[in-house]
Design a protein around this motif. Sequence first.
Motif, PDB file in Angstrom:
ATOM      1  N   HIS A  70       0.799  -1.231   0.000  1.00  0.00           N
ATOM      2  CA  HIS A  70       0.000   0.000   0.000  1.00  0.00           C
ATOM      3  C   HIS A  70       0.832   1.282   0.000  1.00  0.00           C
ATOM      4  O   HIS A  70       0.260   2.369  -0.120  1.00  0.00           O
ATOM      5  N   CYS A  71       2.142   1.162   0.122  1.00  0.00           N
ATOM      6  CA  CYS A  71       2.963   2.377   0.177  1.00  0.00           C
ATOM      7  C   CYS A  71       3.132   2.960  -1.218  1.00  0.00           C
ATOM      8  O   CYS A  71       2.811   2.330  -2.227  1.00  0.00           O
ATOM      9  N   LYS A  72       3.666   4.169  -1.299  1.00  0.00           N
ATOM     10  CA  LYS A  72       3.821   4.878  -2.571  1.00  0.00           C
ATOM     11  C   LYS A  72       5.278   4.927  -3.039  1.00  0.00           C
ATOM     12  O   LYS A  72       5.585   5.634  -4.000  1.00  0.00           O
ATOM     13  N   HIS A  73       6.164   4.188  -2.403  1.00  0.00           N
ATOM     14  CA  HIS A  73       7.570   4.221  -2.778  1.00  0.00           C
ATOM     15  C   HIS A  73       7.759   3.676  -4.198  1.00  0.00           C
ATOM     16  O   HIS A  73       7.217   2.618  -4.543  1.00  0.00           O
ATOM     17  N   PRO A  74       8.547   4.332  -5.021  1.00  0.00           N
ATOM     18  CA  PRO A  74       8.750   3.849  -6.393  1.00  0.00           C
ATOM     19  C   PRO A  74       9.475   2.507  -6.467  1.00  0.00           C
ATOM     20  O   PRO A  74       9.342   1.778  -7.456  1.00  0.00           O
ATOM     21  N   ASP A  75      10.235   2.186  -5.411  1.00  0.00           N
ATOM     22  CA  ASP A  75      10.993   0.924  -5.406  1.00  0.00           C
ATOM     23  C   ASP A  75      10.336  -0.144  -4.544  1.00  0.00           C
ATOM     24  O   ASP A  75      10.992  -1.084  -4.104  1.00  0.00           O
ATOM     25  N   LYS A  76       9.039  -0.031  -4.332  1.00  0.00           N
ATOM     26  CA  LYS A  76       8.392  -0.960  -3.404  1.00  0.00           C
ATOM     27  C   LYS A  76       8.408  -2.400  -3.916  1.00  0.00           C
ATOM     28  O   LYS A  76       8.393  -3.337  -3.111  1.00  0.00           O
ATOM     29  N   ALA A  77       8.456  -2.609  -5.225  1.00  0.00           N
ATOM     30  CA  ALA A  77       8.545  -3.973  -5.750  1.00  0.00           C
ATOM     31  C   ALA A  77       9.873  -4.613  -5.342  1.00  0.00           C
ATOM     32  O   ALA A  77       9.915  -5.777  -4.927  1.00  0.00           O
ATOM     33  N   LEU A  78      10.954  -3.863  -5.448  1.00  0.00           N
ATOM     34  CA  LEU A  78      12.268  -4.359  -5.033  1.00  0.00           C
ATOM     35  C   LEU A  78      12.281  -4.688  -3.553  1.00  0.00           C
ATOM     36  O   LEU A  78      12.790  -5.729  -3.131  1.00  0.00           O
ATOM     37  N   ARG A  79      11.729  -3.809  -2.755  1.00  0.00           N
ATOM     38  CA  ARG A  79      11.695  -4.015  -1.305  1.00  0.00           C
ATOM     39  C   ARG A  79      10.853  -5.246  -0.961  1.00  0.00           C
ATOM     40  O   ARG A  79      11.246  -6.062  -0.121  1.00  0.00           O
ATOM     41  N   ALA A  91       2.318  -4.728  -9.447  1.00  0.00           N
ATOM     42  CA  ALA A  91       1.180  -4.307 -10.268  1.00  0.00           C
ATOM     43  C   ALA A  91       0.757  -2.875  -9.991  1.00  0.00           C
ATOM     44  O   ALA A  91       0.193  -2.205 -10.867  1.00  0.00           O
ATOM     45  N   TYR A  92       1.032  -2.398  -8.773  1.00  0.00           N
ATOM     46  CA  TYR A  92       0.630  -1.045  -8.404  1.00  0.00           C
ATOM     47  C   TYR A  92       1.829  -0.164  -8.113  1.00  0.00           C
ATOM     48  O   TYR A  92       1.765   0.751  -7.285  1.00  0.00           O
ATOM     49  N   THR A  93       2.922  -0.420  -8.827  1.00  0.00           N
ATOM     50  CA  THR A  93       4.061   0.500  -8.799  1.00  0.00           C
ATOM     51  C   THR A  93       3.577   1.873  -9.270  1.00  0.00           C
ATOM     52  O   THR A  93       2.858   1.963 -10.271  1.00  0.00           O
ATOM     53  N   PRO A  94       3.939   2.937  -8.554  1.00  0.00           N
ATOM     54  CA  PRO A  94       3.432   4.268  -8.932  1.00  0.00           C
ATOM     55  C   PRO A  94       3.708   4.603 -10.399  1.00  0.00           C
ATOM     56  O   PRO A  94       4.786   4.301 -10.928  1.00  0.00           O
ATOM     57  N   SER A  95       2.745   5.206 -11.039  1.00  0.00           N
ATOM     58  CA  SER A  95       2.889   5.565 -12.453  1.00  0.00           C
ATOM     59  C   SER A  95       4.007   6.567 -12.683  1.00  0.00           C
ATOM     60  O   SER A  95       4.580   6.630 -13.776  1.00  0.00           O
ATOM     61  N   ASN A  96       4.327   7.368 -11.655  1.00  0.00           N
ATOM     62  CA  ASN A  96       5.384   8.368 -11.798  1.00  0.00           C
ATOM     63  C   ASN A  96       6.753   7.832 -11.378  1.00  0.00           C
ATOM     64  O   ASN A  96       7.711   8.600 -11.260  1.00  0.00           O
ATOM     65  N   ALA A  97       6.862   6.532 -11.138  1.00  0.00           N
ATOM     66  CA  ALA A  97       8.162   5.948 -10.823  1.00  0.00           C
ATOM     67  C   ALA A  97       9.073   6.059 -12.042  1.00  0.00           C
ATOM     68  O   ALA A  97       8.606   6.113 -13.187  1.00  0.00           O
ATOM     69  N   SER A  98      10.367   6.083 -11.806  1.00  0.00           N
ATOM     70  CA  SER A  98      11.327   6.212 -12.903  1.00  0.00           C
ATOM     71  C   SER A  98      11.274   4.987 -13.812  1.00  0.00           C
ATOM     72  O   SER A  98      10.767   3.926 -13.429  1.00  0.00           O
ATOM     73  N   VAL A  99      11.831   5.131 -15.012  1.00  0.00           N
ATOM     74  CA  VAL A  99      11.878   4.013 -15.955  1.00  0.00           C
ATOM     75  C   VAL A  99      12.622   2.834 -15.332  1.00  0.00           C
ATOM     76  O   VAL A  99      12.229   1.676 -15.501  1.00  0.00           O
TER      77      VAL A  99
END
Length: 210
Positions: free
Chosen positions: A25-34, A72-80
């Motif tokens: 549920h967090c908004k971190h761009p690297d949450k998939a890695l974490r 699936a819910y990685t923020p849309s504004n996360a870096s490439v």
Amino acid sequence: LERGSSYLPKPDFISYRLVLTALEHCKHPDKALRARSVLDRFLQSMKKQNILPPLLQDNIQEAFNSVLTACAYTPSNASVHFRHEAARILVETFRDMNSYDWPGNGEDGNTKRNNGSIQESYTLFIQGCSHLLGSSPCERQVLITSAFRECCRKGLLNLVIWDKFCKFVPLEIIRSTLEDHLGYNVDHTFETVTVRFEDLPQKWSERSTS
């Protein structure tokens, strides 16, 4: 999370699940890695704990789903970079889940797992492919179609998965996939797929919980 000592208890499966749920549920761009890093430690930890197979299976399945959700819910504004990493982790985690040596299974493999949670895995994977692979339509179509076929083969298709498949895959791919499975031509004179979910082979959803 891993800093257990003689004074502090080491994390149990509940601790890992709480961390994974927070990462979903967090908004971190690297949450998939974490989330994937936590999953790897969680799986290693579970091998050392004496937990009855049904409870262990449920927690492991939900842990995999947490990582799929984070992807699936990685923020849309996360870096490439982070979006590419999330896509890689999505595919690897889905593959690892399907090849995992599930404790307590019989010879038929998946029958003792929670089918509803497995269906959620397919839903999240299709959602993640659509969200993360927009710039790679061919790869996206191959991955989603492959997951759909596998889901049907396992008898786990439900209306949600069917709707997402129809939403995210081009009409011609849907038609050809159905024709391969059904053994007859799908009507090409309409602009939308004319096969209803209720008309699909019952064996495709014989193990569905919804």
